[in-house]
Design a protein around this motif. Structure first.
Motif, short mmCIF file in Angstrom:
data_model
loop_
_atom_site.label_atom_id
_atom_site.label_comp_id
_atom_site.label_asym_id
_atom_site.label_seq_id
_atom_site.Cartn_x
_atom_site.Cartn_y
_atom_site.Cartn_z
N PHE A 342 0.84 -1.20 0.00
CA PHE A 342 0.00 0.00 0.00
C PHE A 342 0.87 1.25 0.00
O PHE A 342 1.82 1.35 0.78
CB PHE A 342 -0.91 0.02 1.23
CG PHE A 342 -1.84 -1.17 1.32
CD1 PHE A 342 -2.96 -1.24 0.51
CD2 PHE A 342 -1.56 -2.22 2.19
CE1 PHE A 342 -3.81 -2.34 0.59
CE2 PHE A 342 -2.41 -3.31 2.28
CZ PHE A 342 -3.54 -3.37 1.47
N THR A 343 0.56 2.18 -0.86
CA THR A 343 1.31 3.44 -0.94
C THR A 343 0.42 4.59 -0.48
O THR A 343 -0.80 4.50 -0.52
CB THR A 343 1.78 3.70 -2.37
OG1 THR A 343 0.64 3.77 -3.23
CG2 THR A 343 2.70 2.58 -2.84
N GLY A 344 1.05 5.67 -0.07
CA GLY A 344 0.29 6.84 0.34
C GLY A 344 -0.37 6.65 1.69
O GLY A 344 -0.12 5.69 2.42
N ASP A 345 -1.22 7.61 2.06
CA ASP A 345 -1.94 7.56 3.32
C ASP A 345 -3.37 8.03 3.07
O ASP A 345 -3.79 8.24 1.93
CB ASP A 345 -1.24 8.40 4.38
CG ASP A 345 -1.03 9.85 3.94
OD1 ASP A 345 -1.80 10.34 3.08
OD2 ASP A 345 -0.11 10.51 4.46
N LEU A 346 -4.13 8.21 4.15
CA LEU A 346 -5.52 8.61 3.99
C LEU A 346 -5.66 9.95 3.28
O LEU A 346 -6.61 10.17 2.52
CB LEU A 346 -6.21 8.68 5.36
CG LEU A 346 -6.62 7.35 5.98
CD1 LEU A 346 -7.21 7.57 7.36
CD2 LEU A 346 -7.62 6.62 5.09
N ARG A 347 -4.73 10.85 3.50
CA ARG A 347 -4.83 12.17 2.86
C ARG A 347 -4.72 12.07 1.34
O ARG A 347 -5.34 12.84 0.61
CB ARG A 347 -3.73 13.09 3.39
CG ARG A 347 -3.96 13.58 4.81
CD ARG A 347 -2.85 14.52 5.23
NE ARG A 347 -3.05 15.06 6.56
CZ ARG A 347 -3.76 16.14 6.83
NH1 ARG A 347 -4.35 16.80 5.85
NH2 ARG A 347 -3.88 16.57 8.06
N THR A 348 -3.93 11.12 0.85
CA THR A 348 -3.72 11.01 -0.59
C THR A 348 -4.51 9.89 -1.23
O THR A 348 -4.74 9.91 -2.44
CB THR A 348 -2.22 10.78 -0.89
OG1 THR A 348 -1.80 9.55 -0.26
CG2 THR A 348 -1.38 11.93 -0.36
N GLU A 349 -4.95 8.90 -0.44
CA GLU A 349 -5.54 7.69 -1.01
C GLU A 349 -7.00 7.45 -0.61
O GLU A 349 -7.55 6.40 -0.95
CB GLU A 349 -4.72 6.47 -0.55
CG GLU A 349 -3.25 6.51 -0.96
CD GLU A 349 -3.08 6.40 -2.46
OE1 GLU A 349 -3.73 5.55 -3.08
OE2 GLU A 349 -2.30 7.20 -3.01
#
Length: 419
Positions: A342-349
């Motif tokens: 998984f890449t990114g976080d909640l802000r980006t994904e």
């Protein structure tokens, strides 16, 4: 969501205090939101220790967690074998060796078949219009009540209680009594062992009485369906039926309430810029629900590091040989954040489709039966709330949140909002 999944994403520990004490409330006030917790960095299996002193192999990588949850050499039943080391300090709902959670193989499959027909995606889809009407009714009441309001009391708690009550034919169920039983059944440090045993005994008596009522007057509900399936199979014990009924009551409302409350803490705070998009369409809300389920844990994981299994023979996991008899903890939260997957976080994904399966609902034979129901409730709850109240905001800073804690799960006890 299953009781096992909620426990593994939180923990079980020593009963030393009460949930309502002044000191407990003061301590709860400084707890960080669940989406801010640090996870273990995924890596090879490593040895740790449970609060009981029992050694435990911690498994954190995505591929390794999948293996632990699907490999028949790693089971739940061996955790309660006569030679098994202790895995919990205080009694809890997960400790019953006769429950479906703690049975493996063909017997588990047989028990699971008695309930799974009610929880297929097709079956859950038939409930969608009614659940949407419950959501809208609660929102009408919330708006009529006026701003500010406690959204836990008005929305995140009554929604899943109403749904599981309808599904199981529990109209008129005392919500305070249900909360009392559930909190004790999932207690870690909130209540004494004696208080927990007393509450579990009362809860089991409630389940037995409900079963007797449905036998005398069957209806179009899940409990009646369970009894019909049990009568057809002829080899499900009364104790197993009681365990199924009370387990469904707890799992059917507790984890959805907890997830929804914690999701709102994120969305109305750090994720505020995404609130408007949740209102745009149900598909956006469905995608965001998956990411929130993946990234926001249900609890602190102070006591129980993952979904527990025990090896019945030597098993190689992630290049490490785990000896027969060892207790293994599959850390779903760490696996759900594995940077190799998984890449990114909640802000980006938040609105990006998942790139791989998550383990919030487990995997393998013990995959959560209620996963589709939980998804549907959360999607509708978030979408309709954002649509009806686009200006919804916290009425107090995150530091002022009063948390339900000392349980296998942690969520806001109250959450004051305004619009």
């Amino acid at each position: 969501m299953s009781a096992e999944n909620s426990a593994a994403r939180a923990g079980t520990g020593t009963a030393t205090s009460t949930a309502t004490s002044t000191d407990a409330r003061a301590a709860a006030a400084v707890l960080p939101p669940l989406h801010c917790l640090r996870r273990l960095t995924p890596g090879p299996p490593r040895l740790g220790t449970l609060p009981t002193g029992t050694p435990v192999w911690l498994v954190t990588r995505h591929a390794d967690v999948r293996q632990v949850l699907t490999d028949p050499r790693l089971g739940r039943a061996p955790l309660y074998a006569p030679d098994a080391p202790p895995v919990s300090v205080v009694p809890n709902l997960l400790d019953d060796p006769q429950s479906m959670l703690n049975i493996d193989g063909t017997e588990h499959q047989r028990l699971r078949r008695t309930v799974q027909r009610a929880f297929t995606p097709r079956a859950i889809a038939r409930w969608r219009p009614w659940v949407a009407s419950v959501v809208e009714g609660l929102l009408d009441e919330l708006i009529d009540q006026g701003s500010p309001a406690d959204i836990v009391a008005a929305y995140t708690r009554p929604l899943p209680v109403a749904v599981i009550s309808r599904l199981m034919g529990l109209d008129g169920l005392d919500g305070k009594r249900l909360a009392h039983w559930s909190d004790h059944a999932l207690s870690t440090t909130a209540y004494s062992a004696t208080a927990i045993r007393t509450a579990l005994g009362e809860f089991a008596a409630f389940g037995a009485e409900l079963i007797a009522e449905r036998r005398a007057a069957p209806g179009d509900d899940l409990v009646s369906g369970l009894l019909a399936a049990a009568a057809e199979s002829g080899d499900i014990t009364e104790a197993q039926l009681v365990s199924l009924v009370i387990g469904l009551v707890v799992a059917g409302h507790e984890t959805t309430m907890t997830t929804l409350g914690n999701a709102l803490v994120y969305l109305l705070g750090d994720g505020r810029e995404d609130w408007q998009r949740l209102a745009s369409d149900e598909q956006s809300a469905a995608t965001a629900t998956e990411q929130l389920l993946r990234a926001v844990p249900l609890g602190d994981k102070n006591h129980l590091p993952g979904l527990l299994r025990r090896a019945v023979e030597d098993v190689e996991v992630g290049g490490v040989v785990i000896p027969a008899g060892s207790v293994v903890a599959a850390d779903a939260d760490a696996a759900n954040q594995d940077p190799e997957v998984f890449t990114g976080d909640l802000r980006t994904e938040l609105f990006a489709p998942l790139g791989a399966p998550m383990f919030t609902f487990g995997a393998g034979p013990h995959h959560c039966l209620g996963a589709w129901l939980a998804r549907m409730e959360l999607e509708l709850a978030l979408h309709r709330l954002a649509r009806r109240l686009p200006s919804l905001r916290p009425a107090a800073p995150a530091e002022a949140i009063e948390w339900r804690h000392g349980l296998l799960t942690r969520s806001p006890h109250t959450l004051q909002v305004a619009w």
